[in-house]
Every structure is written in C-alpha cells, then in structure tokens.
Design an enzyme around this catalytic site. Structure first.
Site, PDB file in Angstrom:
ATOM      1  CD  GLN A  89      -1.144  -0.434   3.704  1.00 32.25           C
ATOM      2  OE1 GLN A  89      -1.212   0.349   4.646  1.00 32.25           O
ATOM      3  NE2 GLN A  89      -1.858  -1.567   3.656  1.00 32.25           N
ATOM      4  CG  HIS A  91      -0.411   5.693   3.852  1.00 29.57           C
ATOM      5  ND1 HIS A  91      -1.589   4.983   3.894  1.00 29.57           N
ATOM      6  CD2 HIS A  91       0.474   4.977   4.591  1.00 29.57           C
ATOM      7  CE1 HIS A  91      -1.420   3.897   4.626  1.00 29.57           C
ATOM      8  NE2 HIS A  91      -0.169   3.870   5.063  1.00 29.57           N
ATOM      9  CD  GLU A 108       2.691   4.203   7.891  1.00 29.28           C
ATOM     10  OE1 GLU A 108       2.177   3.431   8.720  1.00 29.28           O
ATOM     11  OE2 GLU A 108       2.376   4.204   6.685  1.00 29.28           O
ATOM     12  CG  HIS A 166       4.160   1.194   3.521  1.00 30.61           C
ATOM     13  ND1 HIS A 166       3.698   2.375   2.970  1.00 30.61           N
ATOM     14  CD2 HIS A 166       3.225   0.832   4.430  1.00 30.61           C
ATOM     15  CE1 HIS A 166       2.552   2.705   3.535  1.00 30.61           C
ATOM     16  NE2 HIS A 166       2.238   1.783   4.428  1.00 30.61           N
ATOM     17  NE  ARG A 186      -6.470  -3.300   0.968  1.00 28.02           N
ATOM     18  CZ  ARG A 186      -7.762  -3.020   1.155  1.00 28.02           C
ATOM     19  NH1 ARG A 186      -8.623  -3.165   0.183  1.00 28.02           N
ATOM     20  NH2 ARG A 186      -8.190  -2.592   2.319  1.00 28.02           N
TER      21      ARG A 186
END
Length: 298
Positions: A89, A91, A108, A166, A186
């Site tokens: 996936q 972001h 993150e 990642h 995804r």
C-alpha cells in the site's frame, strides 16, 4: 482534563492475530489486528476511562498550541499484530489527500516491538523505477519483486514518509505512530478476499498518482529520538522519566513491564493521555512509547 488512561478502539482485519489479546489483553474478537491507543479519528476514537471520547474530553488547551496549525488533531498511535502479510500500500501527502479526500495524508513510523524469526517489511523500491514499470508490475502481480524487503528484529525503527510504497510482513508486532488519518491506497493484496468473499478493493490509479518511485532512504534523527516530523516526535522512555510540555499533549503507551505514571498504576498494553501543561513522572520497569507534537522550532 486530567491525566487519564485511554481505552483503545480495536480492529479485527483479516490479517490480524492473537498477540494483542494474549500479550496485552486488548480486544474481544477472535483476532485483533490493531489497537488504536491514541485516536481522535471518527473511524475508531479512543475513550477515556471516565467514558468520554477523547475528542470531547480533550479541549484545545489540553491538546496544546502545537496542534493548532493543523486542520485535524495531528497524530495517532497504534499497536499492530500482523499474523499474516498486510497488503502492499501507499499513503498520499497532505496536499493530495486534502484536495481529493478531505482528510490528511499519512506519514508514519514503525517501531518493532517484537518479530518472529524471518519476519520483515517492504519499504520502497530496490532501485529507482519508472511509472510504466510500476504499473506493469502491479498488473502482472509481481510488484513485490521490485520492493526492498528488510528483515526486522525487536527494537528496530523505520520512518515512512507519505508516498512510500510499503507493507508489513507476517510475524511483526509493531507500534505505529502516524498522522491522524485512515487513508490507504491498496496496490496489491496477494489475491485475497474479504469477509464478504469478494476480492478486496485496490486503488491503483490513486496509488500511481502518489507513489515515490525511488529507492527508500532511511532517515536519521537526533540521539534518543525514534522519529520526528511536524506531526509527531516519538521516543522510547522508561522509569525515572519526567516531563511537562506546555505546548503539547503527551501520549504514553506502555509496551513492556509494570509501573506508575503520576502514581497511577500502568502495565504493558495501557495508554495514558497527558494534557498539555500537566507534569508527569514514570516509575517502575516500564518501557513506554512517548509521543507528542513538536513545536515548529524543534
């Protein structure tokens, strides 16, 4: 508000295991994939022990002035148990996400709480690739051949900027600190089906628009800091730690041991919210993930 423990929201995604239940006593479903230890997000808000959702319990003053420049509360802290591989996936950035989704993007950090032998993660690409190579690999189901696989062990830490392709591999128990977002594109999901028996949705066009096609480069931070960005700073602390931040809340998530926070009993798997301006002291043999939003000058 006062310093309070938080009750996390839990998620039973299909790749989850039983480690969060057996190790920490979290969740009441057969499998628990994630526990949202600090979450202001409407998809799973943490609740104070006094029964209020954290978004209602924590005033702007409790959150701190460092949070005021963001359209939403800036951070979220999770525990993740990957009994199976998570999807590959990516972001989006804030700019793309706010323009197209009405919410923040997602940068993150992963701290490896524990890992089975041979466990690892995918981060970025083994070499710089083109958009055509990326699209072709997705179409033909061999995307993981282009991704960098990193074996992991307890205590490792990885900072993952938005746009980094990642995936968490099976056998990883992870503490994740991220932006306050539940937005995931995804790319590849090993041809699995969801609880409804249908293939899980992919978001390939959006992923192609936001993915960084370069080799992943680890980022280094100041001594004692696991990761830091405008949304969060996080580190591992233990007994004997004291603090008080006038400009930010502090999240304390106990990963190991037992002890106290301001004479309040705390054990592994518990989350404590410290409002801005409240002093706190950690005692005992606790290992704690400490997170706050930094001042712009930090």
């Amino acid at each position: 508000m006062q310093i309070e423990k938080l009750i996390p929201a839990t998620k039973d995604y299909l790749w989850g295991g039983t480690e969060l239940k057996t190790r920490y006593g979290l969740g009441n479903t057969p499998k628990v994939a994630e526990a949202w230890m600090l979450s202001f997000h409407p998809d799973g808000e943490s609740v104070t022990e006094s029964g209020l959702p954290i978004g209602k319990a924590a005033s702007h003053a409790d959150r701190g002035s460092a949070c005021e420049s963001f359209p939403f509360f800036p951070s979220m802290v999770k525990l993740i148990d990957a009994a199976d591989n998570l999807s590959v996936q990516v972001h989006p950035s804030d700019e793309y996400a706010l323009r197209n989704e009405g919410q923040l993007g997602k940068t993150e950090m992963w701290y490896i709480v524990d890992a089975a032998e041979g466990a690892g993660i995918y981060l970025g690409f083994v070499r710089n690739i083109t958009a055509d190579e990326y699209a072709y690999a997705i179409k033909n189901g061999n995307l993981t051949e282009l991704l960098r696989f990193i074996p992991v062990k307890k205590g490792d830490c990885y900072f993952i900027p938005s746009g980094t392709v990642h995936a968490i591999g099976k056998g990883c128990l992870i503490a994740e600190v991220q932006q306050n977002s539940n937005l995931t594109y995804r790319v590849f999901d090993y041809n699995r089906v969801g609880a409804d028996g249908k293939p899980r949705a992919l978001h390939i066009d959006k992923a192609l628009a936001v993915s960084d096609l370069h080799v992943y480069e680890p980022k280094r931070f100041a001594s004692g800091v696991l990761a830091s960005c405008p949304y969060f700073t996080t580190r591992i602390v233990g007994g004997g730690t004291s603090g008080c931040r006038d400009y930010s809340y502090t999240s304390l998530v106990a990963l190991e041991g037992k002890g106290t926070v301001c004479d309040m009993s705390v054990q592994a798997g518990e989350s404590v919210f410290v409002p801005a301006g409240k002093p706190y002291t950690i005692k005992g043999n606790l290992t704690v993930l400490e997170t706050y939003t930094p001042q712009k000058t930090e």
